[in-house]
Design a protein around this motif. Structure first.
Motif, PDB file in Angstrom:
ATOM      1  N   ASN A  93       4.153  -3.805   1.632  1.00 42.28           N
ATOM      2  CA  ASN A  93       5.587  -3.682   1.337  1.00 42.28           C
ATOM      3  C   ASN A  93       5.867  -2.794   0.130  1.00 42.28           C
ATOM      4  O   ASN A  93       7.015  -2.634  -0.268  1.00 42.28           O
ATOM      5  CB  ASN A  93       6.256  -5.049   1.207  1.00 42.28           C
ATOM      6  CG  ASN A  93       5.827  -5.819  -0.031  1.00 42.28           C
ATOM      7  OD1 ASN A  93       4.869  -5.465  -0.723  1.00 42.28           O
ATOM      8  ND2 ASN A  93       6.530  -6.896  -0.316  1.00 42.28           N
ATOM      9  N   LEU A  94       4.842  -2.189  -0.442  1.00 45.36           N
ATOM     10  CA  LEU A  94       5.072  -1.107  -1.399  1.00 45.36           C
ATOM     11  C   LEU A  94       5.701   0.091  -0.700  1.00 45.36           C
ATOM     12  O   LEU A  94       6.499   0.819  -1.289  1.00 45.36           O
ATOM     13  CB  LEU A  94       3.740  -0.696  -2.039  1.00 45.36           C
ATOM     14  CG  LEU A  94       3.753   0.557  -2.922  1.00 45.36           C
ATOM     15  CD1 LEU A  94       4.632   0.335  -4.149  1.00 45.36           C
ATOM     16  CD2 LEU A  94       2.339   0.941  -3.336  1.00 45.36           C
ATOM     17  N   TRP A  95       5.341   0.286   0.592  1.00 44.25           N
ATOM     18  CA  TRP A  95       5.756   1.471   1.321  1.00 44.25           C
ATOM     19  C   TRP A  95       6.860   1.211   2.342  1.00 44.25           C
ATOM     20  O   TRP A  95       7.667   2.099   2.614  1.00 44.25           O
ATOM     21  CB  TRP A  95       4.547   2.084   2.034  1.00 44.25           C
ATOM     22  CG  TRP A  95       3.430   2.392   1.096  1.00 44.25           C
ATOM     23  CD1 TRP A  95       2.234   1.737   0.983  1.00 44.25           C
ATOM     24  CD2 TRP A  95       3.416   3.408   0.097  1.00 44.25           C
ATOM     25  NE1 TRP A  95       1.465   2.273  -0.015  1.00 44.25           N
ATOM     26  CE2 TRP A  95       2.166   3.323  -0.579  1.00 44.25           C
ATOM     27  CE3 TRP A  95       4.328   4.390  -0.302  1.00 44.25           C
ATOM     28  CZ2 TRP A  95       1.813   4.168  -1.622  1.00 44.25           C
ATOM     29  CZ3 TRP A  95       3.972   5.242  -1.344  1.00 44.25           C
ATOM     30  CH2 TRP A  95       2.731   5.133  -1.986  1.00 44.25           C
ATOM     31  N   MET A  96       6.897   0.018   2.909  1.00 45.77           N
ATOM     32  CA  MET A  96       7.938  -0.305   3.887  1.00 45.77           C
ATOM     33  C   MET A  96       8.066  -1.817   3.996  1.00 45.77           C
ATOM     34  O   MET A  96       7.113  -2.544   3.710  1.00 45.77           O
ATOM     35  CB  MET A  96       7.603   0.299   5.258  1.00 45.77           C
ATOM     36  CG  MET A  96       6.312  -0.216   5.878  1.00 45.77           C
ATOM     37  SD  MET A  96       5.951   0.523   7.486  1.00 45.77           S
ATOM     38  CE  MET A  96       5.723   2.251   7.021  1.00 45.77           C
ATOM     39  N   PRO A  97       9.243  -2.305   4.406  1.00 43.80           N
ATOM     40  CA  PRO A  97       9.423  -3.751   4.533  1.00 43.80           C
ATOM     41  C   PRO A  97       8.481  -4.334   5.586  1.00 43.80           C
ATOM     42  O   PRO A  97       8.224  -3.717   6.617  1.00 43.80           O
ATOM     43  CB  PRO A  97      10.885  -3.894   4.967  1.00 43.80           C
ATOM     44  CG  PRO A  97      11.542  -2.615   4.550  1.00 43.80           C
ATOM     45  CD  PRO A  97      10.488  -1.561   4.672  1.00 43.80           C
ATOM     46  N   SER A  98       7.980  -5.523   5.321  1.00 45.12           N
ATOM     47  CA  SER A  98       7.144  -6.215   6.301  1.00 45.12           C
ATOM     48  C   SER A  98       8.004  -6.726   7.450  1.00 45.12           C
ATOM     49  O   SER A  98       9.180  -7.037   7.271  1.00 45.12           O
ATOM     50  CB  SER A  98       6.414  -7.383   5.634  1.00 45.12           C
ATOM     51  OG  SER A  98       5.569  -6.909   4.615  1.00 45.12           O
ATOM     52  N   GLN A  99       7.384  -6.837   8.630  1.00 44.35           N
ATOM     53  CA  GLN A  99       8.118  -7.241   9.830  1.00 44.35           C
ATOM     54  C   GLN A  99       7.896  -8.702  10.206  1.00 44.35           C
ATOM     55  O   GLN A  99       8.791  -9.348  10.746  1.00 44.35           O
ATOM     56  CB  GLN A  99       7.709  -6.348  11.017  1.00 44.35           C
ATOM     57  CG  GLN A  99       7.997  -4.873  10.795  1.00 44.35           C
ATOM     58  CD  GLN A  99       9.469  -4.603  10.537  1.00 44.35           C
ATOM     59  OE1 GLN A  99      10.325  -5.026  11.308  1.00 44.35           O
ATOM     60  NE2 GLN A  99       9.759  -3.915   9.436  1.00 44.35           N
ATOM     61  N   ASP A 100       6.707  -9.227   9.944  1.00 45.11           N
ATOM     62  CA  ASP A 100       6.416 -10.603  10.349  1.00 45.11           C
ATOM     63  C   ASP A 100       7.215 -11.580   9.487  1.00 45.11           C
ATOM     64  O   ASP A 100       7.136 -11.535   8.256  1.00 45.11           O
ATOM     65  CB  ASP A 100       4.918 -10.887  10.191  1.00 45.11           C
ATOM     66  CG  ASP A 100       4.504 -12.184  10.850  1.00 45.11           C
ATOM     67  OD1 ASP A 100       4.999 -13.253  10.428  1.00 45.11           O
ATOM     68  OD2 ASP A 100       3.693 -12.138  11.800  1.00 45.11           O
ATOM     69  N   PRO A 101       7.993 -12.468  10.105  1.00 42.06           N
ATOM     70  CA  PRO A 101       8.826 -13.380   9.313  1.00 42.06           C
ATOM     71  C   PRO A 101       8.021 -14.306   8.414  1.00 42.06           C
ATOM     72  O   PRO A 101       8.494 -14.710   7.344  1.00 42.06           O
ATOM     73  CB  PRO A 101       9.615 -14.161  10.368  1.00 42.06           C
ATOM     74  CG  PRO A 101       8.904 -13.947  11.648  1.00 42.06           C
ATOM     75  CD  PRO A 101       8.231 -12.623  11.555  1.00 42.06           C
ATOM     76  N   PHE A 154      -3.190 -10.048   7.986  1.00 36.95           N
ATOM     77  CA  PHE A 154      -2.338  -8.891   7.695  1.00 36.95           C
ATOM     78  C   PHE A 154      -2.352  -7.903   8.863  1.00 36.95           C
ATOM     79  O   PHE A 154      -3.407  -7.433   9.279  1.00 36.95           O
ATOM     80  CB  PHE A 154      -2.839  -8.209   6.417  1.00 36.95           C
ATOM     81  CG  PHE A 154      -2.021  -7.011   6.030  1.00 36.95           C
ATOM     82  CD1 PHE A 154      -0.772  -7.163   5.476  1.00 36.95           C
ATOM     83  CD2 PHE A 154      -2.513  -5.729   6.232  1.00 36.95           C
ATOM     84  CE1 PHE A 154      -0.016  -6.053   5.120  1.00 36.95           C
ATOM     85  CE2 PHE A 154      -1.771  -4.620   5.883  1.00 36.95           C
ATOM     86  CZ  PHE A 154      -0.517  -4.791   5.323  1.00 36.95           C
ATOM     87  N   ASN A 155      -1.156  -7.601   9.370  1.00 36.56           N
ATOM     88  CA  ASN A 155      -1.054  -6.732  10.545  1.00 36.56           C
ATOM     89  C   ASN A 155       0.173  -5.839  10.461  1.00 36.56           C
ATOM     90  O   ASN A 155       0.758  -5.478  11.482  1.00 36.56           O
ATOM     91  CB  ASN A 155      -1.014  -7.584  11.826  1.00 36.56           C
ATOM     92  CG  ASN A 155      -1.221  -6.755  13.082  1.00 36.56           C
ATOM     93  OD1 ASN A 155      -1.902  -5.726  13.058  1.00 36.56           O
ATOM     94  ND2 ASN A 155      -0.631  -7.185  14.182  1.00 36.56           N
ATOM     95  N   GLU A 156       0.578  -5.503   9.241  1.00 34.28           N
ATOM     96  CA  GLU A 156       1.736  -4.633   9.055  1.00 34.28           C
ATOM     97  C   GLU A 156       1.310  -3.161   9.107  1.00 34.28           C
ATOM     98  O   GLU A 156       0.126  -2.836   8.933  1.00 34.28           O
ATOM     99  CB  GLU A 156       2.399  -4.932   7.705  1.00 34.28           C
ATOM    100  CG  GLU A 156       2.850  -6.368   7.532  1.00 34.28           C
ATOM    101  CD  GLU A 156       4.016  -6.753   8.422  1.00 34.28           C
ATOM    102  OE1 GLU A 156       4.785  -5.856   8.825  1.00 34.28           O
ATOM    103  OE2 GLU A 156       4.154  -7.958   8.716  1.00 34.28           O
TER     104      GLU A 156
END
Length: 203
Positions: A57-65, A51-53
């Motif tokens: 994703n409760l707070w913002m969309p995740s970036q890693d595909p 995990f490196n977001e």
């Protein structure tokens, strides 16, 4: 109500894992239930990074595909059965990371567990239940614990017999767990649908 879609998640990714054997057993048991549509989900297939977001994703969309692909996959299900190995009195690092890679996707859904090892992964499953509480999940009361002599009967390093050899011992707890998963699955699915309808009506 339509069938509940349930994932059987293999939580160990190591080469020497035992988890596939109980996973296939509980998969077949779950498939016998007319209320359930069941799919095997193997953490090996998702190659999740640590995990490196910036946040969950409760707070913002995740970036890693890869994280997004995992979130999309688990969002398909109404509930989960985790096949749990116990490492040093807890769940595997792979499972903890997979749980951390999502948040909203787990919310308001039930889960059961099938644990294995000398104490039947009892300590790991209790830890999993604590994590599930934070993820706003519902744990079944019953779990399947393949421990002590039962474990050495079916483990590859022991007698390596099929799971059917210990089914008299673990079958009742599997039935209880599946009964509870169906009850909570139907209840939470109905309530999620009610909340969706209410939100749409308010738009």
């Amino acid at each position: 109500m339509s069938k509940l879609k349930i994932a059987v998640i293999i939580s160990s990714t190591r080469d020497a894992r035992f988890g596939e054997k109980p996973a296939q057993w509980i998969l077949e048991k779950a498939k016998e239930r007319p209320e359930l549509e069941v799919e095997l989900v193997d953490l090996r297939d998702f190659d999740l990074p640590f995990f490196n977001e910036a946040a969950s994703n409760l707070w913002m969309p995740s970036q890693d595909p890869k994280a997004v692909a995992w979130q999309n996959k688990i969002s398909e299900f109404d509930g989960y059965i985790f096949v749990v190995a116990e490492y040093n009195r807890s769940i595997t690092g792979a499972l903890k990371n997979a749980l951390d890679q999502a948040y909203t996707n787990w919310n308001k859904k039930p889960f059961g567990a099938v644990g294995y090892g000398t104490v039947g992964a009892a300590r790991a499953i209790e830890h999993l239940r604590t994590i599930g509480t934070e993820l706003q999940m519902v744990s079944t009361r019953s779990a399947v614990h393949i421990g002590s002599g039962d474990f050495f009967t079916v483990w590859g390093g022991g007698a390596n017999q099929p799971i059917s050899a210990i089914e008299q011992s673990i079958g009742p707890s599997a039935k209880d767990m599946l009964d509870q998963l169906v009850w909570w699955g139907q209840a939470t699915k109905a309530q999620r649908a009610n909340e969706t309808q209410a939100a749409q009506a308010a738009e």
